[in-house]
Design an enzyme around this catalytic site. Sequence first.
Site, PDB file in Angstrom:
ATOM      1  CE  LYS A 188      38.297  22.186 -99.157  1.00 64.12           C
ATOM      2  NZ  LYS A 188      37.606  22.372 -97.834  1.00 64.12           N
ATOM      3  CB  CYS A 191      31.484  15.403 -91.661  1.00 68.99           C
ATOM      4  SG  CYS A 191      32.738  15.632 -93.041  1.00 68.99           S
ATOM      5  NE  ARG A 230      34.788  18.335 -89.571  1.00 66.31           N
ATOM      6  CZ  ARG A 230      35.184  18.742 -90.759  1.00 66.31           C
ATOM      7  NH1 ARG A 230      34.953  17.692 -91.750  1.00 66.31           N
ATOM      8  NH2 ARG A 230      36.214  19.576 -91.040  1.00 66.31           N
ATOM      9  CG  ASP A 273      42.631  18.325 -94.274  1.00 67.15           C
ATOM     10  OD1 ASP A 273      41.770  17.555 -93.569  1.00 67.15           O
ATOM     11  OD2 ASP A 273      42.124  19.546 -94.390  1.00 67.15           O
TER      12      ASP A 273
HETATM   13  C1  UD1 Z   1      39.196  22.622 -90.575  1.00 67.92           C
HETATM   14  C2  UD1 Z   1      39.430  22.209 -92.017  1.00 67.92           C
HETATM   15  C3  UD1 Z   1      39.655  20.518 -92.351  1.00 67.92           C
HETATM   16  C4  UD1 Z   1      40.646  20.102 -91.411  1.00 67.92           C
HETATM   17  C5  UD1 Z   1      40.624  20.703 -90.072  1.00 67.92           C
HETATM   18  C6  UD1 Z   1      41.644  20.131 -89.276  1.00 67.92           C
HETATM   19  C7  UD1 Z   1      38.198  23.945 -93.224  1.00 67.92           C
HETATM   20  C8  UD1 Z   1      37.030  24.201 -93.923  1.00 67.92           C
HETATM   21  N1  UD1 Z   1      38.090  22.605 -92.837  1.00 67.92           N
HETATM   22  O1  UD1 Z   1      38.193  21.824 -90.273  1.00 67.92           O
HETATM   23  O2  UD1 Z   1      39.821  20.545 -93.807  1.00 67.92           O
HETATM   24  O3  UD1 Z   1      40.744  18.697 -91.637  1.00 67.92           O
HETATM   25  O4  UD1 Z   1      40.494  21.776 -89.954  1.00 67.92           O
HETATM   26  O5  UD1 Z   1      43.035  20.863 -89.650  1.00 67.92           O
HETATM   27  O6  UD1 Z   1      39.123  24.796 -93.158  1.00 67.92           O
HETATM   28  N2  UD1 Z   1      36.287  20.582 -82.365  1.00 67.92           N
HETATM   29  C9  UD1 Z   1      35.407  20.616 -81.098  1.00 67.92           C
HETATM   30  N3  UD1 Z   1      34.690  21.642 -80.798  1.00 67.92           N
HETATM   31  C10 UD1 Z   1      34.330  22.507 -81.628  1.00 67.92           C
HETATM   32  C11 UD1 Z   1      35.226  22.730 -83.096  1.00 67.92           C
HETATM   33  C12 UD1 Z   1      36.134  21.582 -83.333  1.00 67.92           C
HETATM   34  O7  UD1 Z   1      35.531  19.640 -80.188  1.00 67.92           O
HETATM   35  O8  UD1 Z   1      33.793  23.659 -81.614  1.00 67.92           O
HETATM   36  C13 UD1 Z   1      37.142  19.660 -82.664  1.00 67.92           C
HETATM   37  C14 UD1 Z   1      36.844  18.581 -83.934  1.00 67.92           C
HETATM   38  O9  UD1 Z   1      35.883  17.523 -83.468  1.00 67.92           O
HETATM   39  C15 UD1 Z   1      38.261  18.087 -83.965  1.00 67.92           C
HETATM   40  C16 UD1 Z   1      39.246  19.225 -83.774  1.00 67.92           C
HETATM   41  O10 UD1 Z   1      38.584  19.939 -82.802  1.00 67.92           O
HETATM   42  O11 UD1 Z   1      38.351  16.992 -83.360  1.00 67.92           O
HETATM   43  C17 UD1 Z   1      39.781  20.010 -84.863  1.00 67.92           C
HETATM   44  O12 UD1 Z   1      38.672  20.826 -85.425  1.00 67.92           O
HETATM   45  P1  UD1 Z   1      38.605  21.855 -86.196  1.00 67.92           P
HETATM   46  O13 UD1 Z   1      39.915  22.310 -86.334  1.00 67.92           O
HETATM   47  O14 UD1 Z   1      37.688  22.754 -85.877  1.00 67.92           O
HETATM   48  O15 UD1 Z   1      38.305  21.444 -87.901  1.00 67.92           O
HETATM   49  P2  UD1 Z   1      37.334  22.357 -88.787  1.00 67.92           P
HETATM   50  O16 UD1 Z   1      37.591  23.746 -88.689  1.00 67.92           O
HETATM   51  O17 UD1 Z   1      36.160  21.664 -88.586  1.00 67.92           O
END
Ligand code: UD1
Length: 430
Positions: free
Chosen positions: A22, A117, A122, A305
């Site tokens: 996914k 979420c 996030r 996850d």
């Molecule tokens: C993706 C996955 C999700 C998984 C996560 C971590 C998808 C659709 N979702 O989510 O299933 O749990 O990776 O492996 O692929 N953060 C910031 N600033 C940002 C972006 C992220 O501070 O601009 C932080 C987030 O709050 C979190 C960490 O970085 O603590 C990791 O998040 P991220 O890897 O971006 O997760 P997603 O891409 O949302």
Amino acid sequence: MEQYIIKGGNPLVGEVEIGGAKNAALPILAAAVMTDETVIIENMPDVRDTNVLIQAMESIGVIVERVDRHTVKINASQIHTLVIEDDFIKKIRASYYLLGALLGKYKRAEVSLPGGCNIGSRPIDQHIKGFKALGAEVEISHGLIRTEAKKLVANHIYLDVVSVGATINVMMAAVMAEGKTTIENAAKEPHVVDLANFLNSMGANIKGAGTDVIRIKGVEKLHKTEYAIIPDQIEAGTFMFAAAVTKGDVTVKNVIPKHLESISAKLLEIGCEIEESDDAVRVVAAKPLTHTHVKTLPYPGFPTDMQPQIAVALGLSQGTSIVTESIFENRFKYVDELTRMGANIKVEGNTAIIDGVPKYTGASITVPDLRAGAALVMAALAAEGYSTMDDIRYIERGYEDFPQKLQNLGAQIAKVTAEKDIQKFKLKIV
Ligand code: UD1
């Protein structure tokens, strides 16, 4: 209301085919709009998140044809608006991948800002930082994020946190930027690599995906491709842990064992046997499970996850285990439900201290989010007696045919919509 009814106690035994990932499918779908030529994507999981993203794409004029259940043909030559409406982003956060894809192709995009979420706040500051570094203006107002550039120019971008989403969005925006972009401290997840491979098959020039430095040489345009999505690491891991908690013997097929290493390692530590072949992993849980410690980390660390699934297994393991969640701050919401099934877990900040109990007992459960939902189903499969699960739409976001796949392994589970179906299920079992 749709529910699962589950009677626990059967060990899961047999083979299960794992579908396409996914979290790779979502960015690959978005990236498919970056060419006007027709793109064919195989091994597309038929789950709610991918289907909603497809609807969002159709709403802006992308033509999506389903060749069969797991193959889609996409043509984005007729896009008539660069605005993604509120409805879609509310249903799935990953609609924001269209921001990077549309910005990269049309130099403009407007998407509703993703909301909160269930697993914690996030932020998307790193996505924005990346777009700005490439020369785009980014404005947030009235719940929308608008981004626009006269032209996109390559840059050196250091991500402050390892973010899957930001790495992906910036990679898409940079693919057709002028010059050579470097993304440092990039996420290394298999789905990041899969997106890079997909874009390269469309004519992009991306090197280093899978390491923490990704180098992208801008190309003028992208072209058609035919591409198959990698197997789902988390779906596979879920079935592997389901084998462990039900004291079963399950072979997950159509997987890339390398992607499952951190999961296999923990199963070995708690006393399971693991057999690997080229594209399958067998998990046998013949001995009582024992405690361990685990901390979630970006890939190749143990995936966040999979955190609820391992916690469910540790809840039935002899001794005291510690689970530390280092990615999302609010990912222990399922613990209250698991406690109602008899688990002994204390949460302190981002740590759960788990004292193993000999058994869970069935209960009526409300699913809090996608992965926790799958984990609570696993707990119910191991539990004594009946459980019902509400809010299963969360599980359907990311697991295709979940009850059917479990039934094929000998689980007693059914999706029901009315009380009389529950009675029918119980009569059939007795
Ligand atoms: C993706 C996955 C999700 C998984 C996560 C971590 C998808 C659709 N979702 O989510 O299933 O749990 O990776 O492996 O692929 N953060 C910031 N600033 C940002 C972006 C992220 O501070 O601009 C932080 C987030 O709050 C979190 C960490 O970085 O603590 C990791 O998040 P991220 O890897 O971006 O997760 P997603 O891409 O949302």
